[in-house]
Design a protein around this motif. Sequence first.
Motif, PDB file in Angstrom:
ATOM      1  N   PRO A  70      18.312  -9.707  23.330  1.00 39.52           N
ATOM      2  CA  PRO A  70      17.173  -8.819  23.536  1.00 39.52           C
ATOM      3  C   PRO A  70      15.864  -9.371  22.966  1.00 39.52           C
ATOM      4  O   PRO A  70      14.789  -9.016  23.431  1.00 39.52           O
ATOM      5  CB  PRO A  70      17.592  -7.538  22.802  1.00 39.52           C
ATOM      6  CG  PRO A  70      19.087  -7.577  22.801  1.00 39.52           C
ATOM      7  CD  PRO A  70      19.431  -9.027  22.663  1.00 39.52           C
ATOM      8  N   ALA A  71      15.954 -10.251  21.950  1.00 42.48           N
ATOM      9  CA  ALA A  71      14.756 -10.803  21.336  1.00 42.48           C
ATOM     10  C   ALA A  71      14.316 -12.107  21.995  1.00 42.48           C
ATOM     11  O   ALA A  71      13.188 -12.574  21.797  1.00 42.48           O
ATOM     12  CB  ALA A  71      14.996 -11.039  19.846  1.00 42.48           C
ATOM     13  N   ALA A  72      15.197 -12.731  22.798  1.00 36.19           N
ATOM     14  CA  ALA A  72      14.972 -14.110  23.249  1.00 36.19           C
ATOM     15  C   ALA A  72      13.688 -14.277  24.066  1.00 36.19           C
ATOM     16  O   ALA A  72      12.934 -15.240  23.871  1.00 36.19           O
ATOM     17  CB  ALA A  72      16.183 -14.608  24.043  1.00 36.19           C
ATOM     18  N   GLY A  73      13.416 -13.340  24.988  1.00 35.48           N
ATOM     19  CA  GLY A  73      12.243 -13.475  25.851  1.00 35.48           C
ATOM     20  C   GLY A  73      10.943 -13.490  25.054  1.00 35.48           C
ATOM     21  O   GLY A  73      10.096 -14.381  25.224  1.00 35.48           O
ATOM     22  N   GLY A  74      10.798 -12.527  24.154  1.00 31.42           N
ATOM     23  CA  GLY A  74       9.586 -12.453  23.344  1.00 31.42           C
ATOM     24  C   GLY A  74       9.421 -13.688  22.467  1.00 31.42           C
ATOM     25  O   GLY A  74       8.306 -14.205  22.295  1.00 31.42           O
ATOM     26  N   VAL A  75      10.533 -14.198  21.934  1.00 31.57           N
ATOM     27  CA  VAL A  75      10.468 -15.378  21.069  1.00 31.57           C
ATOM     28  C   VAL A  75      10.084 -16.622  21.881  1.00 31.57           C
ATOM     29  O   VAL A  75       9.333 -17.481  21.407  1.00 31.57           O
ATOM     30  CB  VAL A  75      11.815 -15.584  20.331  1.00 31.57           C
ATOM     31  CG1 VAL A  75      11.851 -16.923  19.612  1.00 31.57           C
ATOM     32  CG2 VAL A  75      12.044 -14.450  19.334  1.00 31.57           C
ATOM     33  N   MET A  76      10.549 -16.706  23.132  1.00 33.13           N
ATOM     34  CA  MET A  76      10.145 -17.837  23.993  1.00 33.13           C
ATOM     35  C   MET A  76       8.622 -17.824  24.194  1.00 33.13           C
ATOM     36  O   MET A  76       7.962 -18.868  24.134  1.00 33.13           O
ATOM     37  CB  MET A  76      10.846 -17.759  25.351  1.00 33.13           C
ATOM     38  CG  MET A  76      12.308 -18.206  25.326  1.00 33.13           C
ATOM     39  SD  MET A  76      13.118 -17.997  26.950  1.00 33.13           S
ATOM     40  CE  MET A  76      12.706 -19.572  27.745  1.00 33.13           C
TER      41      MET A  76
END
Lengths: 268, 268
Positions: A70-76
Amino acid sequence: MECRVGFVGAGSVARALARAASARGWPVCFYDIDRERAGEAASQYGGLSFSSLQGLAAESEAIVVAVPGPAAGGVMVEAARSSRSGTLVVDTATFKRGVVAAARGMPPRVLAALTHPLFGGRASRPEKHYVAVMPFPGREGVVEAERLYREMGFNTIRLRSWEEHDRLAGYSIGLVYALAEALYAALESGGLDLDSPLPSTTYRVLGMLAQSVLSDSPDLRGEILSNPSTREAAASLASALMEVARGAGPRGRGRSSYNLLYRLLEEC
Amino acid sequence: MECRVGFVGAGSVARALARAASARGWPVCFYDIDRERAGEAASQYGGLSFSSLQGLAAESEAIVVAVPGPAAGGVMVEAARSSRSGTLVVDTATFKRGVVAAARGMPPRVLAALTHPLFGGRASRPEKHYVAVMPFPGREGVVEAERLYREMGFNTIRLRSWEEHDRLAGYSIGLVYALAEALYAALESGGLDLDSPLPSTTYRVLGMLAQSVLSDSPDLRGEILSNPSTREAAASLASALMEVARGAGPRGRGRSSYNLLYRLLEEC
């Protein structure tokens, strides 16, 4: 550019990949919201740890985002903003729908691809394992991502789209998770449990499989179970089981007509 | 009485039991409709083979019927008719409903019980395995059956009734068979198959489990799948999977409140 690969997240997936990279003598770096964990990983693999995502991103040739799905997109997006032009940014999430939605805002000057190691954090011997690689819709970067993982020693398999990947993941990973969750409820109503040492060997194997999946964190399980592809796979298995319950006899054996993953591989 | 145990059927179940018995120096005998197979088993375990069921029954202290489930009840009746007074006659079938129905006509002078080895024909080391023993409704013999298996070196577990046994077998053995059959259909609709070497480790374990079950004969699979207890278990798992498909999140883990098999064991 002190880091051949910069890992965002220093958990089991990042460490499994970093082990392969450092075995090839690559400088590897880590950033984690838990600074101590980043430091431990860096000292384990002879690399650097950074106290900010921006710091890591600015010094990394390629960035591997290994944080919960769930956090991966924002972190990218965050990592891409601090990267130099031409840096490759990839994720490692199990399902891609949310990652794609969240990471559409990456600046165009970075390369991007979606990737998925097909092994758990405890795996060793990279040469035995596969990483699935697929394009980030509308972006360059899939060729570079494939090269990155191959140079780390993994086999890669190229998929055409995240939709294809999510469907395959739903029917392999998601289905096993759904089955493990459902077994508890079904066995309770039959008066058995997964720990029973007495019934048949196949039942014990099924129990061990379910226990192994259920030992993952509730967050990861929730993420996988809530994915639409997992739900589709669970519904499909439920329908097939209802057919058996209604009295369908044994089906013909034999392998199904083709293996989609191989077909996709041959087409690339 | 040349035979401490006479086996009717000389297939894998009979041989697994005969191996344990002959290791204790017991005279073991065989009858099989395939006379050659009976002869082979007799020479392998240093016993006698008989060319008629009647001959075997007349010379055996105890008779273990190890033939396919649908035939077991009728064979028990036949064996009992040719036995001396007080002979113990037991079956080894997976499900008991049909056996009980067919074998109600045994003469009252024989002892009878229902038994079920909880291991496959390829198992070794009897001391590691269990045999479930339960009363034949309205008959003496369960104590003697338990003693027989214990003297052969197995652990035994006493169940209260064949209904209890069928339910437990449905939720352990039957459920695994139903799952293996259903997986083919579900995976086909998702574009995967059981042989795919690429997806996750848990998926591969699930695939191996299913392949192992599906390698049993269509006759045995049909027998297990058609049992009402298997159908109940399959329907129960299907309902639980539909709950997951509808979006039920991860359940609490922890072991279920009790293990029915152990509870039954403690009550006996």
